[in-house]
Enzyme design. Structure first.
Site, PDB file in Angstrom:
ATOM      1  N   TYR A 148       3.194  -1.794  -6.532  1.00  0.00           N
ATOM      2  CA  TYR A 148       3.399  -2.925  -5.610  1.00  0.00           C
ATOM      3  C   TYR A 148       2.914  -2.582  -4.202  1.00  0.00           C
ATOM      4  O   TYR A 148       2.910  -3.439  -3.329  1.00  0.00           O
ATOM      5  CB  TYR A 148       4.830  -3.462  -5.643  1.00  0.00           C
ATOM      6  CG  TYR A 148       5.979  -2.488  -5.531  1.00  0.00           C
ATOM      7  CD1 TYR A 148       6.058  -1.554  -4.510  1.00  0.00           C
ATOM      8  CD2 TYR A 148       7.041  -2.564  -6.435  1.00  0.00           C
ATOM      9  CE1 TYR A 148       7.143  -0.701  -4.386  1.00  0.00           C
ATOM     10  CE2 TYR A 148       8.131  -1.713  -6.334  1.00  0.00           C
ATOM     11  CZ  TYR A 148       8.169  -0.779  -5.302  1.00  0.00           C
ATOM     12  OH  TYR A 148       9.252   0.060  -5.175  1.00  0.00           O
ATOM     13  N   LYS A 163       5.421   1.929   0.715  1.00  0.00           N
ATOM     14  CA  LYS A 163       4.502   2.622  -0.207  1.00  0.00           C
ATOM     15  C   LYS A 163       3.053   2.319   0.183  1.00  0.00           C
ATOM     16  O   LYS A 163       2.183   3.189   0.069  1.00  0.00           O
ATOM     17  CB  LYS A 163       4.762   2.194  -1.654  1.00  0.00           C
ATOM     18  CG  LYS A 163       6.168   2.518  -2.175  1.00  0.00           C
ATOM     19  CD  LYS A 163       6.348   3.976  -2.526  1.00  0.00           C
ATOM     20  CE  LYS A 163       7.626   4.215  -3.328  1.00  0.00           C
ATOM     21  NZ  LYS A 163       7.933   5.631  -3.534  1.00  0.00           N
TER      22      LYS A 163
END
Ligand code: HXC
Length: 269
Positions: A148, A163
């Protein structure tokens, strides 16, 4: 899976090394002959990982650390150097996550996840990188992300944003630190069969089955099959790989259900 002894004489620091993927990484580094330092907030699981390594004849240090606190991160690297004289590998694995609608996420909830995942990975990379630069001989930094980071993550906006930041950080370090022989890469596991991810992301058996059904391979990853590639990327076999992300997800992020019925398959299990 690399041969035992491949990383003999190397020293690996694994954050979040007390459980889940982090523990699997730590055990695999130790099996390959590396000295291992495991870091995390709770001492007990760290001690347990270190005990498993020592019980199998390896060398380990458990160093309680909150990766959000710069002084504790510096102390982590200092402790690794004190015990093993050097740091060759850093795995940025520590993470925090929970599923929440973006409109319901409090500023503090956002901060908690982003600071563990993104600030923590930067602080650990900075501290380990400084040590690697000072000692010479290069090194490897590996950060654990999720797909994601590039698809977006409905329900996990904090983690997805953090991330994605790690991917940019990794590519930046790959170039900045290449002259020092330091490589920086990411691995991107799909849903892995660990207690921590389960509690945060698929709390019930039914949830777990639903998540597994979204993986084209039809199952969650085992921690070991992620650890084989994590350690390989930190080994000399990967000396020419930097700034890269290796996805280990059974095809999870590529799954698109739109036309599956035409193939006689039922979308999402
Ligand atoms: C909404 C929540 C929440 C929840 C915490 N918060 N849990 N909000 N829903 N379920 C909010 C709190 O209300 C608080 O905001 C803020 O977040 C900070 O909470 P604390 O508990 O004080 O923070 P802290 O102790 O630092 O804990 C951090 C944490 C925690 C992220 C919230 O869950 C944690 O440390 N988890 C570590 C283990 C973990 O999550 N592992 C899963 C990683 S799996 P307010 O405003 O109330 O003060 C993973 C895999 C992803 O990342 C890939 C899948 C493919």
């Amino acid at each position: 899976m690399l041969a035992e002894g491949t990383l003999e004489g190397k020293v690996a620091v694994v954050t979040g090394g007390g459980s889940g993927l982090g523990r699997a990484f730590a055990l695999e580094f130790a099996r390959l002959g590396a000295g291992v330092v495991v870091a995390g907030r709770r001492p007990e699981p760290l001690e347990e990982t270190a005990g498993l390594i020592e019980g199998a004849g390896g060398q380990a240090l458990a160093q309680p650390t909150d990766v959000r606190v710069p002084e504790q991160v510096d102390a982590l690297v200092a402790a690794a150097v004190e015990k093993f004289s050097r740091v060759d590998v850093l795995v940025n694995n520590a993470a925090g996550n929970f599923v929440v609608k973006a409109e319901d996420l409090s500023p503090n909830g956002w901060r908690a996840v982003v600071s563990i995942v993104l600030d923590g990975s930067f602080l650990c990379s900075r501290a380990a990188g400084r040590q690697m630069i000072e000692q010479g001989g290069g090194g490897a930094i590996l950060s654990v992300i999720a797909s994601y980071a590039w698809t977006g993550g409905p329900g996990t906006i904090h983690s997805a944003a953090a991330k994605a930041g790690i991917v940019a950080m990794t590519r930046t370090l790959a170039v900045e630190w290449a002259p020092h022989g330091i490589r920086a890469n990411c691995i991107c596991p799909g849903p892995a069969d660990t207690e921590g991810a389960g509690q945060a992301l698929w709390p019930t058996d039914e949830d777990r089955k639903r998540v597994a059904a979204t993986v084209p391979a039809g199952r969650l990853a085992t921690p070991e099959e992620v650890a084989w590639w994590a350690t390989a990327l930190c080994s000399p076999y990967a000396d020419y790989i930097t700034g890269e992300t290796l996805t280990i997800d059974g095809g999870h992020w590529l799954e698109q259900e739109s036309y599956l019925p035409a193939l006689g398959k039922t979308p999402r299990g």
